[in-house]
Write a protein that holds these residues in place. Structure first.
Motif, PDB file in Angstrom:
ATOM      1  N   TYR A  76      39.064  35.926  27.919  1.00  0.00           N
ATOM      2  CA  TYR A  76      39.836  34.938  27.177  1.00  0.00           C
ATOM      3  C   TYR A  76      39.137  33.571  27.214  1.00  0.00           C
ATOM      4  O   TYR A  76      38.166  33.372  27.937  1.00  0.00           O
ATOM      5  CB  TYR A  76      41.259  34.838  27.721  1.00  0.00           C
ATOM      6  N   HIS A  77      39.678  32.652  26.426  1.00  0.00           N
ATOM      7  CA  HIS A  77      39.131  31.298  26.301  1.00  0.00           C
ATOM      8  C   HIS A  77      40.121  30.328  26.945  1.00  0.00           C
ATOM      9  O   HIS A  77      41.308  30.358  26.643  1.00  0.00           O
ATOM     10  CB  HIS A  77      38.957  30.972  24.812  1.00  0.00           C
ATOM     11  N   SER A  78      39.625  29.489  27.812  1.00  0.00           N
ATOM     12  CA  SER A  78      40.453  28.480  28.475  1.00  0.00           C
ATOM     13  C   SER A  78      39.978  27.097  28.019  1.00  0.00           C
ATOM     14  O   SER A  78      39.137  26.478  28.660  1.00  0.00           O
ATOM     15  CB  SER A  78      40.322  28.636  29.993  1.00  0.00           C
ATOM     16  N   PRO A  79      40.506  26.628  26.879  1.00  0.00           N
ATOM     17  CA  PRO A  79      40.014  25.356  26.330  1.00  0.00           C
ATOM     18  C   PRO A  79      40.768  24.136  26.834  1.00  0.00           C
ATOM     19  O   PRO A  79      41.950  24.197  27.169  1.00  0.00           O
ATOM     20  CB  PRO A  79      40.261  25.523  24.831  1.00  0.00           C
ATOM     21  N   HIS A  80      40.070  23.054  26.892  1.00  0.00           N
ATOM     22  CA  HIS A  80      40.670  21.727  27.008  1.00  0.00           C
ATOM     23  C   HIS A  80      40.523  21.162  25.612  1.00  0.00           C
ATOM     24  O   HIS A  80      39.411  21.008  25.114  1.00  0.00           O
ATOM     25  CB  HIS A  80      39.905  20.880  28.026  1.00  0.00           C
ATOM     26  N   HIS A  81      41.622  20.901  24.937  1.00  0.00           N
ATOM     27  CA  HIS A  81      41.556  20.556  23.510  1.00  0.00           C
ATOM     28  C   HIS A  81      40.719  19.313  23.245  1.00  0.00           C
ATOM     29  O   HIS A  81      40.470  18.498  24.109  1.00  0.00           O
ATOM     30  CB  HIS A  81      42.951  20.422  22.914  1.00  0.00           C
ATOM     31  N   ARG A  82      40.301  19.213  21.985  1.00  0.00           N
ATOM     32  CA  ARG A  82      39.334  18.214  21.554  1.00  0.00           C
ATOM     33  C   ARG A  82      39.921  16.816  21.385  1.00  0.00           C
ATOM     34  O   ARG A  82      39.182  15.839  21.406  1.00  0.00           O
ATOM     35  CB  ARG A  82      38.725  18.685  20.225  1.00  0.00           C
ATOM     36  N   SER A  83      41.219  16.701  21.202  1.00  0.00           N
ATOM     37  CA  SER A  83      41.780  15.394  20.876  1.00  0.00           C
ATOM     38  C   SER A  83      43.216  15.265  21.375  1.00  0.00           C
ATOM     39  O   SER A  83      43.889  16.246  21.639  1.00  0.00           O
ATOM     40  CB  SER A  83      41.748  15.189  19.358  1.00  0.00           C
ATOM     41  N   TYR A  84      43.649  14.020  21.473  1.00  0.00           N
ATOM     42  CA  TYR A  84      45.021  13.682  21.863  1.00  0.00           C
ATOM     43  C   TYR A  84      45.671  12.881  20.750  1.00  0.00           C
ATOM     44  O   TYR A  84      45.044  12.556  19.753  1.00  0.00           O
ATOM     45  CB  TYR A  84      45.004  12.836  23.140  1.00  0.00           C
ATOM     46  N   GLY A  85      46.914  12.522  20.925  1.00  0.00           N
ATOM     47  CA  GLY A  85      47.608  11.642  19.983  1.00  0.00           C
ATOM     48  C   GLY A  85      47.645  12.211  18.585  1.00  0.00           C
ATOM     49  O   GLY A  85      48.013  13.364  18.381  1.00  0.00           O
ATOM     50  N   ALA A  86      47.233  11.398  17.623  1.00  0.00           N
ATOM     51  CA  ALA A  86      47.309  11.792  16.215  1.00  0.00           C
ATOM     52  C   ALA A  86      46.448  13.014  15.904  1.00  0.00           C
ATOM     53  O   ALA A  86      46.734  13.748  14.963  1.00  0.00           O
ATOM     54  CB  ALA A  86      46.897  10.621  15.321  1.00  0.00           C
TER      55      ALA A  86
END
Length: 113
Positions: A76-86
């Motif tokens: 599986y993939h355990s990502p830390h997403h690319r962006s916050y907020g908008a």
């Protein structure tokens, strides 16, 4: 407990810290390193941190490419997403897209969100 193969380390070993797409040979090197890590006991997971250097320089396609290697190992993939907020919703969409296009069998396992 299982260890994760960190995408940032794969990218540093193959591309360095350059802000650019990986070349074909560099992408192949990342796939080789990932497969070796998975075979050598790093669990069944690739971890990505697209908010931090050098992961932020990776394209969605690069992450998909690596997830296909993980899928071949049942992982599986355990990502830390690319962006916050908008930009958070687009970042979550990207995580789902990477997993689907990477042929992973389950949902992404986001990190600390």
């Amino acid at each position: 407990m299982a260890y994760l193969v960190p995408h940032g380390t794969l990218r540093m070993m193959a591309v360095g810290l350059d802000d650019r797409p990986a070349t074909r040979p560099e992408a192949a090197r990342m796939r080789e390193l990932l497969a070796a890590g998975l075979r050598d006991g790093a669990g069944r997971d690739v971890q990505s941190a697209s908010t931090y250097t050098p992961g932020m320089y990776a394209s969605t396609g690069e992450l998909v490419d690596l997830c296909r290697v993980v899928a071949a190992h049942g992982g599986y993939h355990s990502p830390h997403h690319r962006s916050y907020g908008a930009g958070a919703l687009d970042a979550y969409r990207e995580m789902i897209e990477v997993g689907a296009a990477g042929r992973l069998s389950g949902a992404p396992h986001p990190r600390h969100d």
